[in-house]
Design an enzyme around this catalytic site. Structure first.
Site, PDB file in Angstrom:
ATOM      1  N   LYS A   1       0.846  -1.204   0.000  1.00 24.31           N
ATOM      2  CA  LYS A   1       0.000   0.000   0.000  1.00 24.31           C
ATOM      3  C   LYS A   1       0.882   1.254   0.000  1.00 24.31           C
ATOM      4  O   LYS A   1       2.078   1.170   0.290  1.00 24.31           O
ATOM      5  CB  LYS A   1      -0.911  -0.019   1.231  1.00 24.31           C
ATOM      6  CG  LYS A   1      -0.164   0.097   2.551  1.00 24.31           C
ATOM      7  CD  LYS A   1      -1.083  -0.140   3.747  1.00 24.31           C
ATOM      8  CE  LYS A   1      -0.313  -0.002   5.043  1.00 24.31           C
ATOM      9  NZ  LYS A   1      -1.101  -0.420   6.217  1.00 24.31           N
TER      10      LYS A   1
ATOM     11  N   ARG B   1     -10.873   1.012  14.286  1.00 23.61           N
ATOM     12  CA  ARG B   1     -10.613   1.808  13.094  1.00 23.61           C
ATOM     13  C   ARG B   1     -11.522   1.330  11.966  1.00 23.61           C
ATOM     14  O   ARG B   1     -12.317   2.077  11.436  1.00 23.61           O
ATOM     15  CB  ARG B   1      -9.132   1.668  12.718  1.00 23.61           C
ATOM     16  CG  ARG B   1      -8.687   2.524  11.565  1.00 23.61           C
ATOM     17  CD  ARG B   1      -7.186   2.452  11.328  1.00 23.61           C
ATOM     18  NE  ARG B   1      -6.749   1.187  10.733  1.00 23.61           N
ATOM     19  CZ  ARG B   1      -5.516   0.958  10.300  1.00 23.61           C
ATOM     20  NH1 ARG B   1      -4.583   1.894  10.411  1.00 23.61           N
ATOM     21  NH2 ARG B   1      -5.191  -0.208   9.787  1.00 23.61           N
TER      22      ARG B   1
ATOM     23  N   TYR C   1      16.827  30.521   5.464  1.00 23.81           N
ATOM     24  CA  TYR C   1      15.721  31.368   5.931  1.00 23.81           C
ATOM     25  C   TYR C   1      15.823  31.677   7.419  1.00 23.81           C
ATOM     26  O   TYR C   1      16.162  30.810   8.226  1.00 23.81           O
ATOM     27  CB  TYR C   1      14.385  30.671   5.675  1.00 23.81           C
ATOM     28  CG  TYR C   1      13.945  30.729   4.232  1.00 23.81           C
ATOM     29  CD1 TYR C   1      13.734  31.951   3.593  1.00 23.81           C
ATOM     30  CD2 TYR C   1      13.733  29.559   3.510  1.00 23.81           C
ATOM     31  CE1 TYR C   1      13.319  31.990   2.259  1.00 23.81           C
ATOM     32  CE2 TYR C   1      13.316  29.593   2.189  1.00 23.81           C
ATOM     33  CZ  TYR C   1      13.105  30.821   1.573  1.00 23.81           C
ATOM     34  OH  TYR C   1      12.707  30.860   0.268  1.00 23.81           O
TER      35      TYR C   1
ATOM     36  N   MET D   1      12.011  24.616   0.586  1.00 23.70           N
ATOM     37  CA  MET D   1      11.068  23.784  -0.157  1.00 23.70           C
ATOM     38  C   MET D   1      11.796  22.806  -1.085  1.00 23.70           C
ATOM     39  O   MET D   1      11.478  21.619  -1.122  1.00 23.70           O
ATOM     40  CB  MET D   1      10.120  24.671  -0.975  1.00 23.70           C
ATOM     41  CG  MET D   1       9.036  23.887  -1.689  1.00 23.70           C
ATOM     42  SD  MET D   1       7.967  24.926  -2.695  1.00 23.70           S
ATOM     43  CE  MET D   1       7.012  25.763  -1.434  1.00 23.70           C
TER      44      MET D   1
HETATM   45  C1  LIG Z   1      -0.354  -1.387   6.947  1.00 22.82           C
HETATM   46  C2  LIG Z   1      -1.021  -2.631   7.336  1.00 22.82           C
HETATM   47  C3  LIG Z   1      -0.272  -3.814   7.503  1.00 22.82           C
HETATM   48  C4  LIG Z   1       1.239  -3.836   7.437  1.00 22.82           C
HETATM   49  O1  LIG Z   1       1.787  -3.363   8.646  1.00 22.82           O
HETATM   50  P1  LIG Z   1       3.375  -3.271   8.912  1.00 22.82           P
HETATM   51  O2  LIG Z   1       3.454  -2.707  10.274  1.00 22.82           O
HETATM   52  O3  LIG Z   1       3.921  -2.348   7.885  1.00 22.82           O
HETATM   53  O4  LIG Z   1       3.934  -4.637   8.794  1.00 22.82           O
HETATM   54  C5  LIG Z   1      -0.970  -4.976   7.751  1.00 22.82           C
HETATM   55  N1  LIG Z   1      -2.323  -4.983   7.853  1.00 22.82           N
HETATM   56  C6  LIG Z   1      -3.057  -3.861   7.733  1.00 22.82           C
HETATM   57  C7  LIG Z   1      -4.527  -3.935   7.861  1.00 22.82           C
HETATM   58  C8  LIG Z   1      -2.434  -2.653   7.481  1.00 22.82           C
HETATM   59  O5  LIG Z   1      -3.167  -1.538   7.376  1.00 22.82           O
END
Ligand SMILES: *Cc1c(COP(=O)(O)O)cnc(C)c1O
Length: 392
Positions: free
Chosen positions: A38, A139, A284, A332
């Site tokens: 992801k 969540r 800056y 930046m």
């Molecule tokens: C991001 C995520 C993971 C992976 O977690 P890590 O700590 O990066 O290993 C696994 N399951 C869900 C539902 C996540 O959102």
């Protein structure tokens, strides 16, 4: 046109494969491992990383949303892809078309999938879902067993929806004392009994992230749970794939993870050098004031590239194998380094922001510690304008 500005991130193939193998062996090949890619593989470039992992045996990938999944589908036509953040109106068609597995828990997720399946004239059990149970993260996921029963009742033999997976997410899998994960697993156990009682037999039961792969007692409990339901156990590591070990508390398991290799190195080059006199300032708001005759080197990387502005006057970089401090505010698009102690410094010298150089090393943990965050945010923050190049 390929970006030509001298700022890039190197993604190590061998590092990624090393970490994948380490995770596989940590679960003794008794559980399946989903590669969580992801957020563009935590900034490592999902479409570059996923095919490498697939060739090394990865069958499942976890992404955030349908957009990420569709991009991944183009390079991994046969992989299983879990969309981890539910779905939204207008996405059900793409989920079906691209054979994605959505992680679902809201009744409206079921509405959307049922409606899209009906419109396409799909038969029973043709849309695989992974049902999320909220066991304490608060969540995502079904919270009450009442709600769970209602959702399961919608997945009858005539429904287009098939419960292929049941999963949960732990909120503190790296905290071993107090072990809150055990109570989350207990709640998950009860939820799975409800699922079985209503006649559903998921192929996969999944829980646990990077940390869980290295905690034998959690792994063992989850394995037994999957066995009880004649399902496959799957873990979902992300961070460890990219070479960073979770920080366990108490710090008992760090040795186990020292073999993990950071996959991403962030590099740039010196594009300008100048000398200022004692008393003059740099950057800056004059927050850096030279206490001696000072050589300053400019690098074309700033907070727009993901170099956190909190590193102003406190971060460092590697030049000619030595750590040098950031002088003044991160701008930046540019940052100034104090290279007074590197006498041979020249325009064109390679600068390492994350990675190794001449035996010295800066990790995403170092940047995270300096900015009050976690390595996840450090690598995710590296902007898309920084090209990712596959190496070794
Ligand atoms: C991001 C995520 C993971 C992976 O977690 P890590 O700590 O990066 O290993 C696994 N399951 C869900 C539902 C996540 O959102």
């Amino acid at each position: 046109m390929m970006p030509t500005r001298p700022v890039w991130a190197e993604i190590s193939r061998s590092g990624l494969l090393n970490n994948w193998k380490l995770l596989r062996s940590a679960v003794h090949n008794e559980a399946d491992v989903m590669a969580v890619v992801k957020a563009d593989a935590y900034g490592h470039n999902a479409v570059a990383c996923a095919p490498l992992l697939e060739r090394a045996g990865a069958k499942w990938f976890g992404v955030t949303c349908v957009t990420e999944a569709v991009a991944l589908r183009k390079v991994c036509p046969d992989a299983r892809i879990l969309v981890m953040s539910g779905l939204w109106g207008g996405e059900a068609g793409a989920i079906i078309e691209h054979r994605l597995a959505p992680q679902v828990w809201e009744p409206f997720h079921f509405d959307l999938l049922e409606k899209a399946a009906l419109a396409l004239g799909l038969g029973p059990r043709s849309v695989a879902i992974h049902l999320e149970i909220d066991t304490g993260m608060s969540r995502q996921g079904v919270r009450s067993f009442d709600e769970l029963e209602k959702l399961l009742a919608r997945c009858s033999a005539e429904s287009p929806i098939l419960v292929e997976g049941v999963m949960t997410h732990f909120s503190a899998p790296e905290v071993l004392e107090p072990d809150e994960t055990q109570s989350q697993i207990a709640r998950f156990t009860t939820a799975l009994d409800v699922v079985a009682k209503q006649g559903h037999h998921p192929v996969w039961i999944h829980a646990g992230n990077s940390a869980t792969a290295f905690v034998p007692q959690h792994l063992e409990t989850l394995k037994k749970l999957a066995q009880k339901h004649s399902a496959r156990l799957m873990l979902r590591p992300g961070l460890a794939l990219y070479g960073y070990s979770p920080r366990f508390t108490p710090h008992s398991r760090d040795a186990m993870n020292r073999e993990l290799k950071p996959v991403l190195a962030w590099k740039t080059r010196i594009v300008s050098i100048r000398t200022i006199e004692a008393g003059e300032s740099a950057g800056y708001n004059m927050t850096f004031r030279a206490s001696r005759r000072t050589t300053l080197a400019l690098i074309p990387v700033g907070y727009a590239d993901g170099l956190n502005r909190l590193l102003s006057n406190c971060g460092s970089a590697l030049v000619r194998g030595k750590k040098v401090p950031i002088a003044g505010r991160v701008s930046m698009d540019q940052t100034i380094l104090d290279v007074t102690d590197i006498p041979q410094v020249e325009i064109g010298d390679e600068v390492v922001l994350i990675g190794e150089q001449g035996g010295e090393c800066i990790t995403a943990y170092d940047l995270a510690d300096a900015t009050g965050t976690i390595p996840y945010e450090v690598t995710c923050a590296i902007n898309a304008r920084v090209p990712r190049l596959l190496v070794d």
